[in-house]
Design a protein around this motif. Structure first.
Motif, PDB file in Angstrom:
ATOM      1  N   VAL A 250       0.854  -1.186   0.000  1.00 16.06           N
ATOM      2  CA  VAL A 250       0.000   0.000   0.000  1.00 16.06           C
ATOM      3  C   VAL A 250       0.888   1.233   0.000  1.00 16.06           C
ATOM      4  N   PRO A 251       0.345   2.400  -0.396  1.00 19.55           N
ATOM      5  CA  PRO A 251       1.129   3.636  -0.330  1.00 19.55           C
ATOM      6  C   PRO A 251       1.561   3.934   1.106  1.00 19.55           C
ATOM      7  N   PHE A 252       2.748   4.520   1.236  1.00 21.77           N
ATOM      8  CA  PHE A 252       3.375   4.709   2.550  1.00 21.77           C
ATOM      9  C   PHE A 252       3.829   6.162   2.652  1.00 21.77           C
ATOM     10  N   PHE A 253       3.179   6.939   3.520  1.00 27.97           N
ATOM     11  CA  PHE A 253       3.548   8.338   3.734  1.00 27.97           C
ATOM     12  C   PHE A 253       4.497   8.406   4.920  1.00 27.97           C
ATOM     13  N   SER A 254       5.690   8.899   4.697  1.00 30.86           N
ATOM     14  CA  SER A 254       6.701   8.927   5.750  1.00 30.86           C
ATOM     15  C   SER A 254       7.140  10.363   6.013  1.00 30.86           C
ATOM     16  N   LEU A 255       7.175  10.746   7.299  1.00 31.87           N
ATOM     17  CA  LEU A 255       7.680  12.060   7.675  1.00 31.87           C
ATOM     18  C   LEU A 255       8.079  12.033   9.136  1.00 31.87           C
ATOM     19  N   SER A 256       8.803  13.072   9.548  1.00 29.93           N
ATOM     20  CA  SER A 256       9.241  13.183  10.931  1.00 29.93           C
ATOM     21  C   SER A 256       8.309  14.106  11.690  1.00 29.93           C
ATOM     22  N   GLY A 257       8.271  13.953  13.006  1.00 23.30           N
ATOM     23  CA  GLY A 257       7.426  14.819  13.810  1.00 23.30           C
ATOM     24  C   GLY A 257       7.808  16.271  13.685  1.00 23.30           C
ATOM     25  N   SER A 258       9.090  16.548  13.455  1.00 26.58           N
ATOM     26  CA  SER A 258       9.528  17.945  13.320  1.00 26.58           C
ATOM     27  C   SER A 258       9.089  18.571  12.007  1.00 26.58           C
TER      28      SER A 258
END
Length: 637
Positions: A250-258
């Motif tokens: 499935v599509p995977f959205f990745s990011l940091s809390g900052s």
């Protein structure tokens, strides 16, 4: 790739418009220049002299107030015109205009031209009306450049330079999450994640849902909204989240809390809304927020900063989005943090992060699997014992093991080896744990003997105590900030008893005790030892309730609330008792170490002499001096 796909991948860049406008202005400026040579200014009287001498070829009059003069080719060779350039910037002959002048009386000027034309001293002359439009555009060019620069800076500040927002100028509220497409980008599966068997088993249910959500919803079950991966740094939380996306396809959205945090007010909440909007459009999908404690800290705790409103607004929007979308949207939020104790309780409640998955440090079996993964790309010797490597790295995380493998390869290359062998891995572990060897450090003979006695004291006491960690090697070669070091192979225990902790503390105090026994004085070399035993003694008294005088009580707060309190959770009288008990525990183990070393003083000095001679000694050297350890047992079996 088909033509349709190519057309769909075409993206319009607004900077093309600025480039076209700039090219138009440049072309108009070029068109206003008849040649690449600036004509020289002259006076009317000198022009009449050139005209009467038959040197002028043609004249162009503009608006009856100025004129451009073109000279004949033979006139350019005369001395009076020697200052005129003979060629332009393109290395072509200078065809003019050669002079410009301001006309005073246009009637007299025209009569002079008519006379010269009749006398055939001039080929032709012409009257033209010049347009000031080009000059106006050129004068406006600096303003246009400033406006263009301002637009460029606004796009950079708003993140538009990264290609987000479809070319809009003010797209600062757009999410900065990186999308990994399940067909091309997400290649990691559970096979690529060594160890973490318990965590993989727990997270398998999320994968099953994303593959076949109808199987669960048909029975009336609700899909978990999120899962929180908690554990020490380097244990593979981010890698595990990527493996979930790879397994579920499935599509995977990745990011940091900052990535939610920005200097502008309201941006964090806007980015949260945009992130969940994109995820819903591509559902089923996964949102992965790494280091969520950057925005998920408990509200109302940092009252001194005065600037936490924006972070709290971002957290509030995240709470709303996680509780707001329906169960049929098939969007699951994964998050990772090392500090689950500081997260807001509202974030941890059921219905948001429904489950916490603890990703612990790998045990010996999992370390072996991790070694096998990272050893794959290396050129290693035949028959390398991965079981031995796993035993030599207790307490190492997956990232630490990857670093060991890389460092071993660098060490082997430094020694011009064709393959990485066992010794390279041992040197890599020493390099990572102890630091780089400093063989050029100047140490006097007295200092060297003091260091040898200190390290021999550690080795002797640990050899004599049943629950002390088995010794691997001792060295007096300076490493990092330490002047000497002793390597042990601690037993991996799930629970620790008081006698085990006391034996370890006694072995730690063996260095200072040896200095006292041999030199009848002590030194500053035991700083790290004192720090270690003080922490252990304080933990025994205040955390684990292992002290008889204080009893079964702990002052440890797993929620982290105590960090923000001004007052201690115990009275001044209890604080005094705690200090006394900590000091008593440490002193009793110090005296115990002194007694052991006094009974074996000759063997201690003999071991120190061997250490001074060899600089590095191993377990075999201790067996030659002390004999076989009486309570020796196989560890990690």
């Amino acid at each position: 790739m088909s033509k349709e796909t190519k057309q769909n991948n075409f993206k319009f860049n607004p900077w093309w418009i600025y480039g076209v406008i700039g090219a138009i202005f440049f072309a108009m400026w070029i068109s206003g220049q008849s040649r690449w040579v600036e004509p020289q200014k002259t006076t009317v009287s000198k022009f009449y002299e050139y005209l009467d001498a038959g040197q002028v070829d043609k004249v162009i009059v503009y608006n009856k107030n100025s004129a451009e003069v073109f000279l004949k080719p033979e006139a350019l060779k005369q001395k009076v015109h020697e200052k005129l350039p003979k060629k332009d910037l393109l290395n072509n002959p200078n065809l003019g205009p050669h002079y410009t002048l301001e006309i005073g009386n246009d009637e007299i000027f025209q009569n002079k031209l008519d006379e010269a034309l009749k006398a055939k001293r001039i080929t032709t002359y012409d009257y033209k009306t010049s347009s000031d439009f080009t000059d106006l555009l050129i004068s406006l060019l600096p303003i246009i450049i400033l406006v263009g620069f301002w637009l460029f800076m606004m796009r950079r500040m708003s993140g538009g330079g990264a290609g987000g927002g479809g070319g809009q100028i003010f797209n600062i509220g757009r999410s900065r999450a990186k999308l990994f497409d399940e067909k091309t980008d997400v290649k990691v599966t559970f096979k690529d994640v060594a160890g973490l068997e318990g965590a993989k088993e727990e997270i398998q249910e999320i994968v099953e849902f994303l593959r076949n959500p109808k199987k669960y919803t048909d029975l009336g079950g609700k899909i978990p909204k999120g899962a929180l991966l908690v554990g020490p740094p380097g244990t593979g939380k981010t890698l595990l989240a990527k493996a979930v996306a790879g397994e579920a396809q499935v599509p995977f959205f990745s990011l940091s809390g900052s990535d939610f945090v920005e200097m502008f007010v309201g941006v964090g909440a806007s980015r949260v809304r945009d992130l969940f909007k994109q995820a819903k459009e591509k559902s089923p999908s996964i949102i992965f927020i790494d280091e969520i404690d950057a925005v998920g800290r408990a509200r109302g705790k940092s009252n001194f900063s005065g600037s936490n409103d924006e972070r709290e607004n971002t957290l509030n929007q995240l709470l709303t989005e996680m509780d707001g979308f329906g169960t049929n949207t098939s969007v699951i939020v994964l998050a990772a943090t090392n500090r689950a104790d500081v997260l807001d309780k509202a974030l941890m409640r059921a219905g948001r992060f429904d489950r916490q998955i603890y990703v612990d440090l790998p045990d010996i079996r999992e370390r072996k699997q991790i070694f096998e993964v990272h050893l794959g790309p290396l050129k290693k010797v035949e028959g390398l014992d991965t079981d031995f490597l796993a035993k030599q790295t207790p307490g190492f995380s997956g990232a630490d093991i990857a670093n060991v493998c890389n460092e071993a390869a660098l060490i082997a290359a430094r020694h011009n080896k064709t393959a990485v062998d066992k010794q390279d891995f041992l040197d890599a572990v020493d390099r990572i744990v102890g630091g780089l060897e400093k063989k050029n450090k100047i140490i006097t003979p007295d200092e060297k003997r003091a260091i040898a006695i200190h390290e021999a004291g550690h080795a002797t006491v640990s050899w004599m105590l049943e629950h002390a960690a088995p010794l691997v090697k001792v060295t007096i070669v300076p490493r990092g900030q330490s002047l000497g070091a002793a390597w042990y192979l601690p037993e991996e225990r799930q629970i620790v008893r008081p006698n085990q902790m006391l034996d370890e503390m006694c072995a730690t105090m063996g260095g200072r005790a040896a200095e006292k026994v041999v030199f009848d004085t002590i030194s500053t070399g035991a700083l790290s030892d004192l720090e270690k035993v003080t922490k252990q003694a304080r933990a025994m008294v205040t955390v684990y309730g292992l002290n008889d005088k204080l009893g079964n009580i702990t002052y440890y707060d797993s929620s982290g609330q105590a960090d923000y309190n001004f007052s201690k959770p115990y009275s001044e009288e209890t604080a005094k008792t705690i200090d006394e008990e900590i000091s008593s525990i440490i002193e009793s183990q110090y005296q115990r170490a002194i007694k052991l070393l006094e009974e074996n003083k000759d063997k201690l000095e003999k071991l120190a002499d061997v250490l001074i001679e060899k600089e590095v000694i191993f377990k075999d050297d201790l067996e030659n001096i002390f004999g076989k350890r009486p309570f020796e047992k196989e560890v990690f079996e």
